[in-house]
Design a protein around this motif. Structure first.
Motif: not given
Length: 244
Positions: A112, A82, A90
């Protein structure tokens, strides 16, 4: 909500200074716990994935876990974070690495993650029935050109953020779950070159680009044969009576 305006003399009150110090320290502690948790789980995620897959060409050799600095996993091949200074994954792209093994369940610890590409490898076994609980926020999922077998999990219909789902060129059997038609964000769906059969989902084909080629048993979609009507119960009874 902000603090009320106070004159500078108010901050000289020892009791007030102590309260503000405690509150600030508590907020910093909570923040550090959240960061550490995210960091530790994502590191454990990648470490477990590396341990669960055979890597004959040593593509994952650069995945070493001795460095504990923030963002060190973001330099690994195939890993996009991210933020480059934050150990939070990510996207994970392990395409065309010659990897063997089964679907890595440890992916659930990359909590995530929005993109997973395991295409063009030699992964086998079934796609986990509870895959939606392993990839809660997945937007892009590419498992194409492997050796996955068994049925397509119905739980993928719970991955409501899915934009792209590629399962082509495997050994998948059975029907495509009709629940996939409810995936409102889906744009690309590819299951070509499998062993699938039955009626395809009732997609809105003006929004979903679906590819079904080389699945002889599929029916009811674009460029597919019409599905045969199922005989009603009354017709079945008549046929059975005539046969008797």
């Amino acid at each position: 909500m902000g603090f009320p305006h106070m004159g500078c003399s108010n901050y000289q009150d020892p009791w007030l200074k102590m309260v503000l110090s405690i509150v600030f320290g508590f907020l910093v502690l909570i923040s550090s716990f959240g960061t550490a948790y995210g960091t530790d789980t994502d590191i454990f995620c990648l470490k477990s994935i590396k341990g669960s897959l055979e890597d004959p060409y040593n593509y994952l050799q650069s995945w070493t876990f001795n460095d504990k600095t923030e963002g060190f996993i973001c330099k690994f091949i195939g890993v996009e974070c991210w933020h480059p200074d934050e150990n939070r994954v990510l996207n994970l792209n392990l395409s065309n690495m010659g990897l063997t093994g089964q679907f890595p369940r440890a992916i659930r610890n990359c909590s995530s993650l929005t993109g997973l590409d395991l295409s063009i490898n030699k992964l086998s076994g079934t796609i986990p029935a509870d895959i939606s609980s392993l990839l809660t926020y997945v937007v892009t999922l590419d498992l194409s050109s492997n050796e996955f077998s068994g049925t397509i999990p119905k739980s993928l219909a719970n991955c409501t953020y899915l934009n792209i789902l590629k399962l082509d060129s495997n050994r998948l059997t059975g029907q495509i779950p009709g629940q996939f038609a409810s995936l409102g964000r889906l744009k690309t769906f590819n299951v070509t070159n499998n062993l699938l059969s039955g009626r395809v989902p009732n997609f809105n084909y003006t929004k979903v680009r679906a590819s079904y080629g080389n699945n002889r048993g599929l029916c009811g979609g674009p460029n597919l044969r019409p599905c045969q009507a199922q005989p009603s119960k009354s017709n079945t009874a008549v046929i059975a009576g005539a046969a008797g």
